[in-house]
Scaffold this motif. Structure first.
Motif, PDB file in Angstrom:
ATOM      1  N   MET A 197     -10.212  42.357 -41.872  1.00 34.45           N
ATOM      2  CA  MET A 197      -9.208  43.163 -42.557  1.00 34.45           C
ATOM      3  C   MET A 197      -9.079  42.697 -44.009  1.00 34.45           C
ATOM      4  O   MET A 197      -9.492  41.595 -44.362  1.00 34.45           O
ATOM      5  CB  MET A 197      -7.849  43.044 -41.856  1.00 34.45           C
ATOM      6  N   LEU A 198      -8.519  43.549 -44.828  1.00 41.19           N
ATOM      7  CA  LEU A 198      -8.204  43.234 -46.218  1.00 41.19           C
ATOM      8  C   LEU A 198      -6.702  43.324 -46.406  1.00 41.19           C
ATOM      9  O   LEU A 198      -5.980  43.784 -45.521  1.00 41.19           O
ATOM     10  CB  LEU A 198      -8.892  44.224 -47.160  1.00 41.19           C
ATOM     11  N   GLN A 199      -6.245  42.889 -47.552  1.00 37.23           N
ATOM     12  CA  GLN A 199      -4.848  43.111 -47.927  1.00 37.23           C
ATOM     13  C   GLN A 199      -4.820  43.620 -49.353  1.00 37.23           C
ATOM     14  O   GLN A 199      -5.680  43.283 -50.166  1.00 37.23           O
ATOM     15  CB  GLN A 199      -3.998  41.863 -47.765  1.00 37.23           C
ATOM     16  N   ALA A 200      -3.837  44.473 -49.634  1.00 44.49           N
ATOM     17  CA  ALA A 200      -3.700  45.058 -50.968  1.00 44.49           C
ATOM     18  C   ALA A 200      -2.274  44.892 -51.454  1.00 44.49           C
ATOM     19  O   ALA A 200      -1.326  44.947 -50.667  1.00 44.49           O
ATOM     20  CB  ALA A 200      -4.081  46.535 -50.936  1.00 44.49           C
ATOM     21  N   GLN A 201      -2.158  44.675 -52.762  1.00 45.73           N
ATOM     22  CA  GLN A 201      -0.856  44.553 -53.417  1.00 45.73           C
ATOM     23  C   GLN A 201      -0.911  45.308 -54.726  1.00 45.73           C
ATOM     24  O   GLN A 201      -1.973  45.403 -55.352  1.00 45.73           O
ATOM     25  CB  GLN A 201      -0.533  43.085 -53.709  1.00 45.73           C
ATOM     26  N   ALA A 202       0.240  45.821 -55.136  1.00 46.12           N
ATOM     27  CA  ALA A 202       0.333  46.473 -56.446  1.00 46.12           C
ATOM     28  C   ALA A 202       0.998  45.500 -57.414  1.00 46.12           C
ATOM     29  O   ALA A 202       2.062  44.951 -57.123  1.00 46.12           O
ATOM     30  CB  ALA A 202       1.143  47.758 -56.344  1.00 46.12           C
ATOM     31  N   ARG A 203       0.345  45.273 -58.567  1.00 42.76           N
ATOM     32  CA  ARG A 203       0.934  44.445 -59.626  1.00 42.76           C
ATOM     33  C   ARG A 203       1.405  45.411 -60.713  1.00 42.76           C
ATOM     34  O   ARG A 203       0.598  46.064 -61.375  1.00 42.76           O
ATOM     35  CB  ARG A 203      -0.092  43.449 -60.164  1.00 42.76           C
ATOM     36  N   THR A 204       2.721  45.499 -60.869  1.00 42.03           N
ATOM     37  CA  THR A 204       3.334  46.423 -61.824  1.00 42.03           C
ATOM     38  C   THR A 204       4.188  45.650 -62.813  1.00 42.03           C
ATOM     39  O   THR A 204       4.294  44.421 -62.717  1.00 42.03           O
ATOM     40  CB  THR A 204       4.214  47.467 -61.086  1.00 42.03           C
ATOM     41  N   ALA A 205       4.832  46.357 -63.697  1.00 38.74           N
ATOM     42  CA  ALA A 205       5.734  45.716 -64.659  1.00 38.74           C
ATOM     43  C   ALA A 205       6.889  45.030 -63.941  1.00 38.74           C
ATOM     44  O   ALA A 205       7.487  44.085 -64.466  1.00 38.74           O
ATOM     45  CB  ALA A 205       6.259  46.752 -65.644  1.00 38.74           C
ATOM     46  N   ASP A 206       7.214  45.473 -62.729  1.00 41.90           N
ATOM     47  CA  ASP A 206       8.297  44.883 -61.939  1.00 41.90           C
ATOM     48  C   ASP A 206       7.851  43.670 -61.128  1.00 41.90           C
ATOM     49  O   ASP A 206       8.660  43.056 -60.438  1.00 41.90           O
ATOM     50  CB  ASP A 206       8.886  45.928 -60.985  1.00 41.90           C
ATOM     51  N   GLY A 207       6.570  43.341 -61.153  1.00 44.72           N
ATOM     52  CA  GLY A 207       6.060  42.208 -60.391  1.00 44.72           C
ATOM     53  C   GLY A 207       5.058  42.637 -59.343  1.00 44.72           C
ATOM     54  O   GLY A 207       4.528  43.745 -59.375  1.00 44.72           O
ATOM     55  N   MET A 208       4.809  41.748 -58.396  1.00 49.11           N
ATOM     56  CA  MET A 208       3.799  41.978 -57.358  1.00 49.11           C
ATOM     57  C   MET A 208       4.485  42.478 -56.087  1.00 49.11           C
ATOM     58  O   MET A 208       5.480  41.906 -55.651  1.00 49.11           O
ATOM     59  CB  MET A 208       3.068  40.669 -57.071  1.00 49.11           C
ATOM     60  N   SER A 209       3.937  43.530 -55.494  1.00 50.64           N
ATOM     61  CA  SER A 209       4.476  44.037 -54.229  1.00 50.64           C
ATOM     62  C   SER A 209       4.095  43.086 -53.095  1.00 50.64           C
ATOM     63  O   SER A 209       3.235  42.220 -53.250  1.00 50.64           O
ATOM     64  CB  SER A 209       3.924  45.439 -53.940  1.00 50.64           C
ATOM     65  N   GLU A 210       4.731  43.277 -51.970  1.00 49.10           N
ATOM     66  CA  GLU A 210       4.358  42.525 -50.772  1.00 49.10           C
ATOM     67  C   GLU A 210       2.959  42.962 -50.344  1.00 49.10           C
ATOM     68  O   GLU A 210       2.596  44.124 -50.510  1.00 49.10           O
ATOM     69  CB  GLU A 210       5.353  42.795 -49.638  1.00 49.10           C
ATOM     70  N   PRO A 211       2.167  42.073 -49.767  1.00 44.75           N
ATOM     71  CA  PRO A 211       0.836  42.487 -49.318  1.00 44.75           C
ATOM     72  C   PRO A 211       0.923  43.437 -48.128  1.00 44.75           C
ATOM     73  O   PRO A 211       1.772  43.275 -47.257  1.00 44.75           O
ATOM     74  CB  PRO A 211       0.158  41.175 -48.924  1.00 44.75           C
ATOM     75  N   VAL A 212       0.041  44.432 -48.137  1.00 47.75           N
ATOM     76  CA  VAL A 212      -0.090  45.347 -47.014  1.00 47.75           C
ATOM     77  C   VAL A 212      -1.481  45.106 -46.427  1.00 47.75           C
ATOM     78  O   VAL A 212      -2.480  45.174 -47.142  1.00 47.75           O
ATOM     79  CB  VAL A 212       0.061  46.823 -47.460  1.00 47.75           C
ATOM     80  N   HIS A 213      -1.536  44.797 -45.147  1.00 51.32           N
ATOM     81  CA  HIS A 213      -2.808  44.491 -44.483  1.00 51.32           C
ATOM     82  C   HIS A 213      -3.437  45.791 -44.011  1.00 51.32           C
ATOM     83  O   HIS A 213      -2.756  46.676 -43.497  1.00 51.32           O
ATOM     84  CB  HIS A 213      -2.577  43.514 -43.336  1.00 51.32           C
ATOM     85  N   LEU A 214      -4.756  45.894 -44.192  1.00 51.29           N
ATOM     86  CA  LEU A 214      -5.426  47.152 -43.895  1.00 51.29           C
ATOM     87  C   LEU A 214      -6.707  46.940 -43.113  1.00 51.29           C
ATOM     88  O   LEU A 214      -7.392  45.941 -43.276  1.00 51.29           O
ATOM     89  CB  LEU A 214      -5.711  47.913 -45.194  1.00 51.29           C
ATOM     90  N   LEU A 215      -7.007  47.917 -42.279  1.00 52.10           N
ATOM     91  CA  LEU A 215      -8.219  47.883 -41.470  1.00 52.10           C
ATOM     92  C   LEU A 215      -9.344  48.677 -42.118  1.00 52.10           C
ATOM     93  O   LEU A 215     -10.509  48.329 -41.986  1.00 52.10           O
ATOM     94  CB  LEU A 215      -7.943  48.446 -40.074  1.00 52.10           C
ATOM     95  N   ASN A 216      -9.008  49.751 -42.827  1.00 47.86           N
ATOM     96  CA  ASN A 216     -10.027  50.650 -43.365  1.00 47.86           C
ATOM     97  C   ASN A 216     -10.241  50.506 -44.870  1.00 47.86           C
ATOM     98  O   ASN A 216     -11.268  50.031 -45.293  1.00 47.86           O
ATOM     99  CB  ASN A 216      -9.688  52.101 -43.029  1.00 47.86           C
ATOM    100  N   ASP A 217      -9.286  50.963 -45.664  1.00 47.80           N
ATOM    101  CA  ASP A 217      -9.524  50.987 -47.105  1.00 47.80           C
ATOM    102  C   ASP A 217      -8.258  51.023 -47.938  1.00 47.80           C
ATOM    103  O   ASP A 217      -7.191  51.403 -47.470  1.00 47.80           O
ATOM    104  CB  ASP A 217     -10.417  52.180 -47.490  1.00 47.80           C
ATOM    105  N   ALA A 218      -8.427  50.598 -49.173  1.00 49.66           N
ATOM    106  CA  ALA A 218      -7.415  50.735 -50.224  1.00 49.66           C
ATOM    107  C   ALA A 218      -8.050  51.614 -51.290  1.00 49.66           C
ATOM    108  O   ALA A 218      -9.201  51.395 -51.684  1.00 49.66           O
ATOM    109  CB  ALA A 218      -7.039  49.372 -50.808  1.00 49.66           C
ATOM    110  N   VAL A 219      -7.304  52.633 -51.739  1.00 49.50           N
ATOM    111  CA  VAL A 219      -7.835  53.608 -52.686  1.00 49.50           C
ATOM    112  C   VAL A 219      -6.909  53.707 -53.886  1.00 49.50           C
ATOM    113  O   VAL A 219      -5.706  53.910 -53.727  1.00 49.50           O
ATOM    114  CB  VAL A 219      -7.964  55.006 -52.022  1.00 49.50           C
ATOM    115  N   VAL A 220      -7.468  53.546 -55.076  1.00 43.56           N
ATOM    116  CA  VAL A 220      -6.717  53.790 -56.303  1.00 43.56           C
ATOM    117  C   VAL A 220      -7.263  55.080 -56.886  1.00 43.56           C
ATOM    118  O   VAL A 220      -8.475  55.222 -57.088  1.00 43.56           O
ATOM    119  CB  VAL A 220      -6.860  52.639 -57.315  1.00 43.56           C
TER     120      VAL A 220
END
Length: 187
Positions: free
Chosen positions: A41-64
């Motif tokens: 599995m992978l994990q994805a987080q969003a880094r924004t002006a407000d800081g880093m989001s909590e990690p979300v664990h994923l089985l398939n994919d993260a898409v931007v």
């Protein structure tokens, strides 16, 4: 462990059909009947002006990708802090081996062996020079920065959507977790 029951038409990662579930589930729980299929599995987080989001664990994919407007997105991809390229595309997919046969495959990405710990970076509908997918090792850190003037979205496994503003970054790394599925038949 998870035991997939097909409640629809396609049934990816399912072992049994819904009408047979009550009869077959007890068999899968007996010793020696099923084997454990472990998936990276992978994990994805969003880094924004407000800081880093909590990690979300994923089985398939993260898409931007692009947001509500139908404009092309400019997405800078960095691997272990080194710039790979900036795609002009509808989206960029980072997938696990399991996810490599989903959205990534339909976008022209590679099929990874199911138990591979690698990840694939696949651009969607690119306008530019580099449009080939890239396979990366498990320990890579992939950063996808939205360089467009329009908002975008980080979509995780097709059900978690995190809004991205220009300059925001999605950070994708290996998850400390594995998905475990009960399987019957050949390994």
């Amino acid at each position: 462990p998870l035991l997939g029951v097909n409640l629809g038409r396609v049934g990816f990662l399912t072992e049994i059909e819904a009408p047979d579930a009550l009869e077959l589930v007890p068999r899968y729980l007996r010793d020696g009947y099923a084997w454990m299929d472990e998936r990276h599995m992978l994990q994805a987080q969003a880094r924004t002006a407000d800081g880093m989001s909590e990690p979300v664990h994923l089985l398939n994919d993260a898409v931007v990708g692009r947001g509500a407007t139908a404009h092309i997105a400019r997405i800078e991809v960095r691997v272990n802090a080194a710039e790979l390229t900036t795609y002009q595309a509808d989206a960029v997919i980072v997938s696990t081996a399991t996810g490599s046969t989903a959205y990534g495959l339909s976008a022209g990405g590679p099929i990874l062996y199911p138990h591979s710990m690698d990840m694939a970076v696949t651009p969607v509908a690119t306008h530019g020079d580099l449009d080939a997918p890239v396979v990366l090792p498990r320990d890579a850190t992939v950063e996808l920065t939205l360089k467009s003037v329009n908002d975008g979205t980080l979509t995780i496994d097709g059900y978690v959507d995190l809004p991205l503003s220009p300059g925001d970054t999605a950070v994708v790394t290996a998850s400390p977790h594995q998905a475990r599925f009960l399987r019957f038949g050949s390994r």
